[in-house]
Design a protein around this motif. Structure first.
Motif, PDB file in Angstrom:
ATOM      1  N   VAL A  30       0.832  -1.209   0.000  1.00 45.21           N
ATOM      2  CA  VAL A  30       0.000   0.000   0.000  1.00 45.21           C
ATOM      3  C   VAL A  30       0.864   1.256   0.000  1.00 45.21           C
ATOM      4  O   VAL A  30       0.571   2.223  -0.687  1.00 45.21           O
ATOM      5  CB  VAL A  30      -0.966   0.002   1.216  1.00 45.21           C
ATOM      6  N   VAL A  31       1.930   1.241   0.802  1.00 46.99           N
ATOM      7  CA  VAL A  31       2.759   2.438   0.972  1.00 46.99           C
ATOM      8  C   VAL A  31       4.107   2.327   0.266  1.00 46.99           C
ATOM      9  O   VAL A  31       4.979   3.162   0.477  1.00 46.99           O
ATOM     10  CB  VAL A  31       2.971   2.758   2.472  1.00 46.99           C
ATOM     11  N   ASN A  32       4.253   1.300  -0.580  1.00 38.09           N
ATOM     12  CA  ASN A  32       5.515   1.075  -1.281  1.00 38.09           C
ATOM     13  C   ASN A  32       6.672   1.019  -0.288  1.00 38.09           C
ATOM     14  O   ASN A  32       7.707   1.638  -0.475  1.00 38.09           O
ATOM     15  CB  ASN A  32       5.750   2.154  -2.349  1.00 38.09           C
ATOM     16  N   GLY A  33       6.448   0.274   0.801  1.00 35.27           N
ATOM     17  CA  GLY A  33       7.409   0.238   1.887  1.00 35.27           C
ATOM     18  C   GLY A  33       8.401  -0.892   1.787  1.00 35.27           C
ATOM     19  O   GLY A  33       8.029  -2.052   1.603  1.00 35.27           O
ATOM     20  N   PHE A  34       9.651  -0.544   1.888  1.00 35.69           N
ATOM     21  CA  PHE A  34      10.739  -1.514   1.935  1.00 35.69           C
ATOM     22  C   PHE A  34      11.269  -1.554   3.362  1.00 35.69           C
ATOM     23  O   PHE A  34      11.194  -0.560   4.082  1.00 35.69           O
ATOM     24  CB  PHE A  34      11.893  -1.074   1.013  1.00 35.69           C
ATOM     25  N   PRO A  35      11.867  -2.669   3.763  1.00 36.69           N
ATOM     26  CA  PRO A  35      12.528  -2.687   5.068  1.00 36.69           C
ATOM     27  C   PRO A  35      13.720  -1.729   5.075  1.00 36.69           C
ATOM     28  O   PRO A  35      14.274  -1.385   4.032  1.00 36.69           O
ATOM     29  CB  PRO A  35      13.000  -4.131   5.226  1.00 36.69           C
ATOM     30  N   LEU A  36      14.105  -1.341   6.271  1.00 34.62           N
ATOM     31  CA  LEU A  36      15.302  -0.529   6.469  1.00 34.62           C
ATOM     32  C   LEU A  36      16.541  -1.416   6.285  1.00 34.62           C
ATOM     33  O   LEU A  36      16.420  -2.638   6.181  1.00 34.62           O
ATOM     34  CB  LEU A  36      15.264   0.084   7.871  1.00 34.62           C
ATOM     35  N   PRO A  37      17.737  -0.832   6.267  1.00 31.46           N
ATOM     36  CA  PRO A  37      18.942  -1.645   6.068  1.00 31.46           C
ATOM     37  C   PRO A  37      19.114  -2.791   7.069  1.00 31.46           C
ATOM     38  O   PRO A  37      19.731  -3.806   6.746  1.00 31.46           O
ATOM     39  CB  PRO A  37      20.083  -0.633   6.202  1.00 31.46           C
ATOM     40  N   ASP A  38      18.554  -2.653   8.288  1.00 31.86           N
ATOM     41  CA  ASP A  38      18.702  -3.736   9.275  1.00 31.86           C
ATOM     42  C   ASP A  38      17.650  -4.833   9.107  1.00 31.86           C
ATOM     43  O   ASP A  38      17.586  -5.774   9.894  1.00 31.86           O
ATOM     44  CB  ASP A  38      18.689  -3.191  10.704  1.00 31.86           C
ATOM     45  N   GLY A  39      16.803  -4.712   8.065  1.00 33.45           N
ATOM     46  CA  GLY A  39      15.799  -5.733   7.782  1.00 33.45           C
ATOM     47  C   GLY A  39      14.453  -5.478   8.431  1.00 33.45           C
ATOM     48  O   GLY A  39      13.485  -6.164   8.137  1.00 33.45           O
ATOM     49  N   ARG A  40      14.388  -4.498   9.328  1.00 36.98           N
ATOM     50  CA  ARG A  40      13.117  -4.173   9.974  1.00 36.98           C
ATOM     51  C   ARG A  40      12.430  -3.053   9.203  1.00 36.98           C
ATOM     52  O   ARG A  40      13.067  -2.281   8.482  1.00 36.98           O
ATOM     53  CB  ARG A  40      13.341  -3.710  11.414  1.00 36.98           C
ATOM     54  N   TYR A  41      11.122  -2.988   9.380  1.00 36.56           N
ATOM     55  CA  TYR A  41      10.349  -1.900   8.784  1.00 36.56           C
ATOM     56  C   TYR A  41      10.360  -0.693   9.719  1.00 36.56           C
ATOM     57  O   TYR A  41      10.710  -0.817  10.900  1.00 36.56           O
ATOM     58  CB  TYR A  41       8.905  -2.355   8.534  1.00 36.56           C
ATOM     59  N   ARG A  42       9.949   0.444   9.173  1.00 43.30           N
ATOM     60  CA  ARG A  42       9.858   1.674   9.969  1.00 43.30           C
ATOM     61  C   ARG A  42       9.111   1.398  11.263  1.00 43.30           C
ATOM     62  O   ARG A  42       8.090   0.734  11.269  1.00 43.30           O
ATOM     63  CB  ARG A  42       9.123   2.754   9.192  1.00 43.30           C
ATOM     64  N   HIS A  43       9.597   1.979  12.353  1.00 48.13           N
ATOM     65  CA  HIS A  43       8.981   1.700  13.647  1.00 48.13           C
ATOM     66  C   HIS A  43       8.959   2.912  14.565  1.00 48.13           C
ATOM     67  O   HIS A  43       8.771   2.783  15.766  1.00 48.13           O
ATOM     68  CB  HIS A  43       9.688   0.519  14.327  1.00 48.13           C
TER      69      HIS A  43
END
Length: 172
Positions: A30-43
């Motif tokens: 929906v938001v074209n979201g990729f994980p951050l470099p550490d593999g986690r999503y925005r938090h």
């Protein structure tokens, strides 16, 4: 499905953090979201919990294989204390998630209504324009919670002219 809604305990925020990854993964398309470099999503929203003006809830149900309590969803609510910088005193459903295996039987609706009922007053529930599930879910919840006493508007996403405006449901 039988389930129980409980406030997130001080020692349970790590459970919400695990579910948060599933929540953000769900929103990725929906938001074209990729994980951050550490593999986690925005938090960053989750990082602001717990706080005096915020509360979290976990929905628990028996695990189908073991019978042990299993977390099947969470809700994050902010705006529980008056904020002089806001034009109206309202609670905000900042995040809401039910695991896919527990969806489609009305659990999400009753979970959302349970959380809303715990905090009387005005409410705001934002969601993304392209989130088709939310676009059908939240108006039904609003009608059940407030009857005809709610509105839906669209508002530009701050700093994101490249995406459609968010939808905002507000009780009156």
């Amino acid at each position: 499905m039988t389930y129980e809604v409980l406030p997130v305990g001080d020692d349970q925020w790590s459970i919400v953090a695990w579910l948060w990854q599933d929540f953000r993964h769900d929103l990725g398309t929906v938001v074209n979201g990729f994980p951050l470099p550490d593999g986690r999503y925005r938090h960053e929203w989750l990082d602001a919990y717990p706080a005096p003006d915020r509360s979290g809830y976990l929905a628990w149900a028996p695990h189908p294989n073991t019978g042990e309590p299993a977390p099947i969803g969470f809700a994050l609510v902010r705006g529980l204390l008056p904020d002089p910088e806001l034009s109206r005193d309202e609670r905000l459903m900042q995040a809401f998630f039910v695991v896919p295996a527990a969806r489609r039987d009305g659990l999400g609706r009753s979970f959302a209504l349970d959380v809303i009922s715990r905090h009387p007053g005005l409410w705001a529930i934002p969601f993304q324009h392209d989130n088709t599930a939310a676009r059908s879910f939240w108006p039904r919840v609003a009608t059940e919670a407030w009857g005809a006493e709610w509105t839906e508007t669209t508002e530009a996403v701050p700093g994101r002219v490249d995406v459609p405006p968010d939808h905002w449901i507000r009780s009156r």
